[in-house]
Design a protein around this motif. Structure first.
Motif, PDB file in Angstrom:
ATOM      1  N   ARG A 179       0.796  -1.374   0.099  1.00 55.07           N
ATOM      2  CA  ARG A 179      -0.164  -0.175   0.187  1.00 55.07           C
ATOM      3  C   ARG A 179       0.717   1.198   0.145  1.00 55.07           C
ATOM      4  O   ARG A 179       0.273   2.232  -0.267  1.00 55.07           O
ATOM      5  N   GLY A 180       1.865   1.010   0.849  1.00 58.09           N
ATOM      6  CA  GLY A 180       2.564   2.336   1.085  1.00 58.09           C
ATOM      7  C   GLY A 180       3.892   2.527  -0.547  1.00 58.09           C
ATOM      8  O   GLY A 180       3.720   3.221  -0.959  1.00 58.09           O
ATOM      9  N   PHE A 181       4.044   1.450  -0.996  1.00 60.80           N
ATOM     10  CA  PHE A 181       4.362   1.614  -2.743  1.00 60.80           C
ATOM     11  C   PHE A 181       3.578   2.267  -3.320  1.00 60.80           C
ATOM     12  O   PHE A 181       4.580   2.686  -4.841  1.00 60.80           O
ATOM     13  N   GLU A 182       2.205   1.919  -3.204  1.00 57.94           N
ATOM     14  CA  GLU A 182       1.449   2.404  -4.118  1.00 57.94           C
ATOM     15  C   GLU A 182       1.200   3.794  -3.921  1.00 57.94           C
ATOM     16  O   GLU A 182       1.183   4.132  -5.424  1.00 57.94           O
ATOM     17  N   GLU A 183       1.543   4.246  -3.145  1.00 59.28           N
ATOM     18  CA  GLU A 183       1.058   5.832  -2.642  1.00 59.28           C
ATOM     19  C   GLU A 183       1.951   6.735  -2.692  1.00 59.28           C
ATOM     20  O   GLU A 183       1.997   7.900  -3.345  1.00 59.28           O
ATOM     21  N   ALA A 184       3.879   5.934  -2.646  1.00 59.94           N
ATOM     22  CA  ALA A 184       4.763   6.877  -3.300  1.00 59.94           C
ATOM     23  C   ALA A 184       4.700   7.161  -4.659  1.00 59.94           C
ATOM     24  O   ALA A 184       4.441   7.132  -5.623  1.00 59.94           O
ATOM     25  N   ARG A 185       5.104   8.481  -3.622  1.00 61.64           N
ATOM     26  CA  ARG A 185       5.401   9.153  -5.700  1.00 61.64           C
ATOM     27  C   ARG A 185       6.974   9.532  -6.227  1.00 61.64           C
ATOM     28  O   ARG A 185       7.667  10.319  -6.755  1.00 61.64           O
ATOM     29  N   GLY A 186       7.609   9.309  -5.521  1.00 62.98           N
ATOM     30  CA  GLY A 186       9.572   8.615  -4.863  1.00 62.98           C
ATOM     31  C   GLY A 186       9.398   8.074  -6.210  1.00 62.98           C
ATOM     32  O   GLY A 186       9.306   7.124  -6.286  1.00 62.98           O
ATOM     33  N   ASP A 187      10.885   8.323  -7.246  1.00 60.17           N
ATOM     34  CA  ASP A 187      12.152   6.965  -7.226  1.00 60.17           C
ATOM     35  C   ASP A 187      12.319   6.485  -6.640  1.00 60.17           C
ATOM     36  O   ASP A 187      12.516   5.040  -7.207  1.00 60.17           O
ATOM     37  N   LEU A 188      12.608   6.313  -5.798  1.00 56.62           N
ATOM     38  CA  LEU A 188      13.215   5.497  -5.215  1.00 56.62           C
ATOM     39  C   LEU A 188      12.262   5.382  -3.715  1.00 56.62           C
ATOM     40  O   LEU A 188      11.962   6.541  -3.497  1.00 56.62           O
ATOM     41  N   LEU A 189      11.913   3.913  -3.130  1.00 60.32           N
ATOM     42  CA  LEU A 189      11.330   3.861  -2.286  1.00 60.32           C
ATOM     43  C   LEU A 189      11.861   3.480  -1.135  1.00 60.32           C
ATOM     44  O   LEU A 189      12.377   2.121  -1.073  1.00 60.32           O
ATOM     45  N   GLY A 190      12.778   3.837  -0.315  1.00 62.23           N
ATOM     46  CA  GLY A 190      12.803   3.491   0.990  1.00 62.23           C
ATOM     47  C   GLY A 190      11.772   2.848   2.171  1.00 62.23           C
ATOM     48  O   GLY A 190      10.633   2.786   1.758  1.00 62.23           O
TER      49      GLY A 190
END
Length: 307
Positions: A98-109
Protein backbone atom coordinates in the motif's frame (compact mmCIF):
# COMPACT_ATOMS: atom_id res chain seq x y z
CA UNK A 1 30.77 9.60 4.70
CA UNK A 2 29.73 12.39 2.39
CA UNK A 3 32.26 11.75 -0.37
CA UNK A 4 30.68 11.60 -3.80
CA UNK A 5 30.29 8.22 -5.43
CA UNK A 6 32.31 9.16 -8.48
CA UNK A 7 35.01 6.86 -7.12
CA UNK A 8 32.70 3.88 -6.95
CA UNK A 9 33.55 0.89 -9.08
CA UNK A 10 30.73 0.28 -11.52
CA UNK A 11 29.78 -3.43 -11.54
CA UNK A 12 31.02 -5.43 -14.50
CA UNK A 13 28.90 -6.53 -17.44
CA UNK A 14 27.88 -9.73 -15.66
CA UNK A 15 25.99 -7.63 -13.13
CA UNK A 16 24.19 -5.38 -15.60
CA UNK A 17 20.62 -6.60 -15.95
CA UNK A 18 17.54 -4.56 -16.84
CA UNK A 19 19.32 -1.23 -16.47
CA UNK A 20 17.01 1.52 -15.24
CA UNK A 21 17.37 5.00 -16.69
CA UNK A 22 19.30 7.42 -14.48
CA UNK A 23 17.16 10.40 -13.51
CA UNK A 24 18.53 13.90 -13.23
CA UNK A 25 16.65 14.55 -9.99
CA UNK A 26 16.13 11.59 -7.68
CA UNK A 27 13.18 11.73 -5.29
CA UNK A 28 13.19 9.49 -2.23
CA UNK A 29 10.01 8.31 -0.52
CA UNK A 30 10.27 6.37 2.75
CA UNK A 31 7.54 3.86 3.64
CA UNK A 32 6.98 2.74 7.25
CA UNK A 33 4.33 0.07 8.04
CA UNK A 34 2.99 0.44 11.59
CA UNK A 35 0.87 -1.61 13.97
CA UNK A 36 0.74 -0.20 17.52
CA UNK A 37 4.22 1.29 17.47
CA UNK A 38 3.81 4.13 19.98
CA UNK A 39 6.98 3.06 21.82
CA UNK A 40 9.26 3.22 18.77
CA UNK A 41 7.80 5.41 16.02
CA UNK A 42 8.95 8.66 17.65
CA UNK A 43 12.60 7.64 17.54
CA UNK A 44 12.22 6.49 13.94
CA UNK A 45 10.69 9.76 12.76
CA UNK A 46 13.17 11.77 14.81
CA UNK A 47 16.00 10.12 12.89
CA UNK A 48 14.31 10.88 9.56
CA UNK A 49 13.80 14.50 10.60
CA UNK A 50 17.54 14.73 11.32
CA UNK A 51 18.72 13.57 7.90
CA UNK A 52 21.30 15.80 6.24
CA UNK A 53 19.49 15.31 2.93
CA UNK A 54 15.74 15.45 3.75
CA UNK A 55 13.48 12.78 2.32
CA UNK A 56 10.96 13.98 -0.25
CA UNK A 57 8.12 12.04 1.29
CA UNK A 58 7.45 9.92 4.39
CA UNK A 59 4.50 7.55 4.17
CA UNK A 60 3.33 5.85 7.36
CA UNK A 61 0.98 2.96 6.64
CA UNK A 62 -1.58 2.38 9.39
CA UNK A 63 -2.11 -1.38 9.61
CA UNK A 64 -4.93 -1.21 12.19
CA UNK A 65 -3.29 0.75 15.01
CA UNK A 66 -5.26 1.11 18.25
CA UNK A 67 -2.72 3.01 20.35
CA UNK A 68 -1.13 6.49 20.10
CA UNK A 69 1.02 5.69 17.04
CA UNK A 70 -0.84 7.93 14.60
CA UNK A 71 -1.04 10.78 17.10
CA UNK A 72 2.74 10.70 17.40
CA UNK A 73 3.15 10.50 13.63
CA UNK A 74 1.01 13.58 13.07
CA UNK A 75 3.01 15.53 15.63
CA UNK A 76 5.91 15.44 13.14
CA UNK A 77 3.94 17.11 10.35
CA UNK A 78 5.85 20.38 10.81
CA UNK A 79 9.24 18.64 10.56
CA UNK A 80 8.67 15.93 7.95
CA UNK A 81 6.66 15.62 4.72
CA UNK A 82 4.70 12.86 6.45
CA UNK A 83 1.48 11.33 5.19
CA UNK A 84 -0.66 8.60 6.76
CA UNK A 85 -2.41 6.02 4.59
CA UNK A 86 -4.49 3.06 5.73
CA UNK A 87 -4.22 -0.63 4.89
CA UNK A 88 -6.86 -2.74 6.71
CA UNK A 89 -5.53 -6.13 5.59
CA UNK A 90 -3.32 -7.34 8.48
CA UNK A 91 0.29 -8.06 7.66
CA UNK A 92 3.37 -6.06 6.74
CA UNK A 93 3.27 -7.39 3.17
CA UNK A 94 -0.01 -5.58 2.49
CA UNK A 95 1.05 -2.46 4.38
CA UNK A 96 4.28 -2.23 2.41
CA UNK A 97 2.49 -2.71 -0.90
CA UNK A 98 0.00 0.00 0.00
CA UNK A 99 2.82 2.38 0.86
CA UNK A 100 4.66 1.67 -2.37
CA UNK A 101 1.45 2.26 -4.34
CA UNK A 102 1.01 5.67 -2.72
CA UNK A 103 4.64 6.76 -2.98
CA UNK A 104 5.56 9.41 -5.52
CA UNK A 105 9.34 9.01 -5.37
CA UNK A 106 11.72 7.43 -7.86
CA UNK A 107 13.31 5.51 -4.99
CA UNK A 108 11.20 3.74 -2.37
CA UNK A 109 12.89 3.50 1.01
CA UNK A 110 11.49 0.85 3.33
CA UNK A 111 12.22 0.80 7.06
CA UNK A 112 10.54 -0.49 10.20
CA UNK A 113 8.97 1.61 12.94
CA UNK A 114 11.88 0.74 15.23
CA UNK A 115 14.55 1.66 12.66
CA UNK A 116 16.69 4.74 13.30
CA UNK A 117 18.62 5.82 10.24
CA UNK A 118 21.98 7.59 10.32
CA UNK A 119 22.05 11.31 9.35
CA UNK A 120 23.83 10.41 6.08
CA UNK A 121 21.41 7.57 5.21
CA UNK A 122 19.35 9.28 2.53
CA UNK A 123 22.36 10.84 0.84
CA UNK A 124 24.17 7.50 0.72
CA UNK A 125 21.12 5.81 -0.80
CA UNK A 126 20.44 8.50 -3.40
CA UNK A 127 24.04 8.99 -4.52
CA UNK A 128 24.73 5.27 -4.80
CA UNK A 129 21.54 4.46 -6.69
CA UNK A 130 21.93 7.45 -8.99
CA UNK A 131 25.52 6.42 -9.75
CA UNK A 132 24.47 2.81 -10.46
CA UNK A 133 21.28 2.76 -12.53
CA UNK A 134 21.79 -0.96 -13.22
CA UNK A 135 21.06 -1.79 -9.56
CA UNK A 136 17.36 -2.18 -8.65
CA UNK A 137 17.54 -2.36 -4.86
CA UNK A 138 19.95 -1.85 -2.00
CA UNK A 139 20.11 -2.80 1.68
CA UNK A 140 22.37 -1.64 4.47
CA UNK A 141 23.59 -2.98 7.81
CA UNK A 142 21.78 -2.49 11.12
CA UNK A 143 22.99 -2.65 14.69
CA UNK A 144 20.89 -2.93 17.88
CA UNK A 145 20.49 0.19 19.97
CA UNK A 146 18.81 -1.37 22.99
CA UNK A 147 20.84 -4.41 24.06
CA UNK A 148 24.01 -4.88 26.11
CA UNK A 149 27.20 -4.70 24.03
CA UNK A 150 25.28 -3.41 21.01
CA UNK A 151 27.72 -0.51 20.85
CA UNK A 152 30.50 -2.94 19.93
CA UNK A 153 28.70 -4.00 16.77
CA UNK A 154 27.97 -0.35 16.01
CA UNK A 155 31.66 0.55 16.25
CA UNK A 156 32.55 -2.37 14.00
CA UNK A 157 30.02 -1.38 11.35
CA UNK A 158 31.09 2.26 11.46
CA UNK A 159 34.70 1.24 11.02
CA UNK A 160 33.80 -0.74 7.91
CA UNK A 161 31.67 2.11 6.57
CA UNK A 162 34.60 4.51 6.95
CA UNK A 163 36.70 2.45 4.54
CA UNK A 164 36.58 4.17 1.12
CA UNK A 165 35.99 0.78 -0.49
CA UNK A 166 32.69 0.48 1.39
CA UNK A 167 30.98 2.76 -1.11
CA UNK A 168 31.46 0.18 -3.82
CA UNK A 169 29.10 -2.18 -2.07
CA UNK A 170 28.65 -5.74 -3.24
CA UNK A 171 25.92 -7.83 -4.79
CA UNK A 172 23.62 -9.38 -2.22
CA UNK A 173 21.10 -12.21 -2.77
CA UNK A 174 18.46 -10.53 -0.60
CA UNK A 175 16.87 -7.32 0.61
CA UNK A 176 16.35 -6.47 4.28
CA UNK A 177 13.05 -4.79 5.06
CA UNK A 178 14.26 -2.80 8.07
CA UNK A 179 16.81 -0.93 5.96
CA UNK A 180 16.36 -0.99 2.21
CA UNK A 181 15.45 1.02 -0.88
CA UNK A 182 14.23 -0.08 -4.30
CA UNK A 183 13.55 1.73 -7.55
CA UNK A 184 9.84 2.25 -8.01
CA UNK A 185 10.14 1.29 -11.67
CA UNK A 186 11.77 -2.02 -10.71
CA UNK A 187 9.11 -2.77 -8.09
CA UNK A 188 6.37 -2.04 -10.64
CA UNK A 189 8.02 -4.33 -13.19
CA UNK A 190 8.36 -7.22 -10.74
CA UNK A 191 5.28 -6.67 -8.62
CA UNK A 192 3.09 -9.35 -10.18
CA UNK A 193 5.81 -11.95 -9.61
CA UNK A 194 5.58 -11.52 -5.85
CA UNK A 195 3.69 -14.14 -3.85
CA UNK A 196 2.07 -11.36 -1.81
CA UNK A 197 0.62 -13.66 0.83
CA UNK A 198 0.57 -13.94 4.59
CA UNK A 199 3.17 -16.14 6.29
CA UNK A 200 5.96 -15.12 3.92
CA UNK A 201 8.90 -12.76 4.38
CA UNK A 202 7.86 -9.71 2.39
CA UNK A 203 11.40 -8.47 1.77
CA UNK A 204 12.56 -11.87 0.51
CA UNK A 205 9.41 -12.13 -1.60
CA UNK A 206 10.22 -8.79 -3.21
CA UNK A 207 13.85 -9.71 -3.85
CA UNK A 208 12.96 -13.03 -5.49
CA UNK A 209 10.44 -11.28 -7.72
CA UNK A 210 13.10 -8.78 -8.77
CA UNK A 211 15.51 -11.64 -9.41
CA UNK A 212 13.01 -13.32 -11.73
CA UNK A 213 12.85 -10.12 -13.78
CA UNK A 214 16.64 -10.07 -14.09
CA UNK A 215 17.25 -7.27 -11.60
CA UNK A 216 20.04 -7.23 -9.07
CA UNK A 217 20.27 -6.01 -5.46
CA UNK A 218 23.32 -4.80 -3.59
CA UNK A 219 24.55 -4.40 -0.03
CA UNK A 220 25.87 -0.94 0.88
CA UNK A 221 27.93 -0.76 4.13
CA UNK A 222 27.58 3.05 4.32
CA UNK A 223 23.76 2.79 4.46
CA UNK A 224 23.78 2.56 8.26
CA UNK A 225 20.79 2.26 10.56
CA UNK A 226 20.04 1.13 14.10
CA UNK A 227 17.23 -1.21 15.04
CA UNK A 228 15.54 -2.47 18.19
CA UNK A 229 16.26 -6.01 19.30
CA UNK A 230 12.74 -6.38 20.68
CA UNK A 231 11.85 -9.37 18.52
CA UNK A 232 14.69 -11.33 20.09
CA UNK A 233 13.09 -10.73 23.49
CA UNK A 234 9.74 -12.06 22.34
CA UNK A 235 9.19 -15.71 23.25
CA UNK A 236 10.78 -18.18 20.82
CA UNK A 237 7.35 -19.78 20.40
CA UNK A 238 5.88 -16.47 19.22
CA UNK A 239 8.78 -16.13 16.79
CA UNK A 240 8.37 -19.62 15.36
CA UNK A 241 5.99 -18.52 12.60
CA UNK A 242 8.45 -15.83 11.56
CA UNK A 243 11.27 -18.39 11.40
CA UNK A 244 9.23 -20.79 9.28
CA UNK A 245 8.25 -18.00 6.88
CA UNK A 246 11.75 -18.05 5.39
CA UNK A 247 11.70 -21.52 3.82
CA UNK A 248 8.03 -21.07 2.91
CA UNK A 249 8.84 -17.94 0.90
CA UNK A 250 11.62 -19.65 -1.06
CA UNK A 251 9.45 -22.71 -1.66
CA UNK A 252 6.63 -20.63 -3.12
CA UNK A 253 9.16 -19.08 -5.50
CA UNK A 254 10.50 -22.49 -6.54
CA UNK A 255 13.92 -21.95 -4.89
CA UNK A 256 14.10 -25.49 -3.52
CA UNK A 257 17.86 -25.64 -2.94
CA UNK A 258 17.54 -22.65 -0.62
CA UNK A 259 14.59 -24.28 1.14
CA UNK A 260 16.77 -27.26 2.03
CA UNK A 261 19.58 -25.01 3.28
CA UNK A 262 17.18 -23.06 5.50
CA UNK A 263 15.57 -26.17 6.94
CA UNK A 264 19.01 -27.46 7.89
CA UNK A 265 19.71 -24.17 9.68
CA UNK A 266 16.44 -24.01 11.63
CA UNK A 267 17.63 -26.14 14.60
CA UNK A 268 20.59 -23.79 15.07
CA UNK A 269 18.31 -20.74 14.85
CA UNK A 270 15.92 -22.20 17.43
CA UNK A 271 18.70 -22.97 19.90
CA UNK A 272 20.22 -19.53 19.39
CA UNK A 273 16.82 -17.91 19.79
CA UNK A 274 16.16 -19.65 23.10
CA UNK A 275 19.60 -18.68 24.42
CA UNK A 276 19.26 -15.02 23.46
CA UNK A 277 15.73 -14.87 24.88
CA UNK A 278 16.86 -16.41 28.17
CA UNK A 279 19.70 -13.89 28.49
CA UNK A 280 17.50 -10.90 27.63
CA UNK A 281 14.48 -12.00 29.67
CA UNK A 282 15.39 -9.92 32.76
CA UNK A 283 16.55 -6.98 30.63
CA UNK A 284 14.33 -4.00 29.79
CA UNK A 285 15.00 -2.75 26.26
CA UNK A 286 13.56 0.71 26.88
CA UNK A 287 15.31 1.60 30.14
CA UNK A 288 18.35 -0.63 29.49
CA UNK A 289 18.24 -1.98 33.01
CA UNK A 290 18.34 -5.48 34.45
CA UNK A 291 15.80 -6.81 36.94
CA UNK A 292 13.57 -9.77 37.59
CA UNK A 293 10.53 -7.47 37.39
CA UNK A 294 11.16 -7.24 33.65
CA UNK A 295 10.58 -10.96 33.12
CA UNK A 296 6.82 -10.51 33.00
CA UNK A 297 7.12 -8.20 29.99
CA UNK A 298 9.51 -10.62 28.32
CA UNK A 299 6.92 -13.38 28.48
CA UNK A 300 4.56 -11.43 26.24
CA UNK A 301 4.80 -12.15 22.53
CA UNK A 302 4.50 -9.50 19.79
CA UNK A 303 2.21 -9.70 16.81
CA UNK A 304 4.15 -11.40 14.06
CA UNK A 305 4.72 -9.27 10.93
CA UNK A 306 4.04 -12.31 8.74
CA UNK A 307 0.61 -13.13 10.22
Amino acid sequence: MGTAHSRCRVPGPGHVRNTVERSGLVRLSVVIPVLNEEETIGGCLESLAGLERPVDECIVVDNNCTDRTLEIVRSYADRLPVRVVTEPRPGVIWARERGFEEARGDLLGRIDADTRVDPEWSREVIEFMDAHPEIAGVSGPTYPYDVPLGDRLERSLRKRAADPRARRGRERPNLYGANMAVRKSAWQAARDLQVRATNVLEDVDLYLALKKKGFTAWYLPTMLAAQSYRRAKATPVSNLGYTMAGPRTYRLHGEYAMVVRLWLMIPMWLVTGWLIWAVLLPYDLETRTWGWRHIRNGLRGRVSPVH
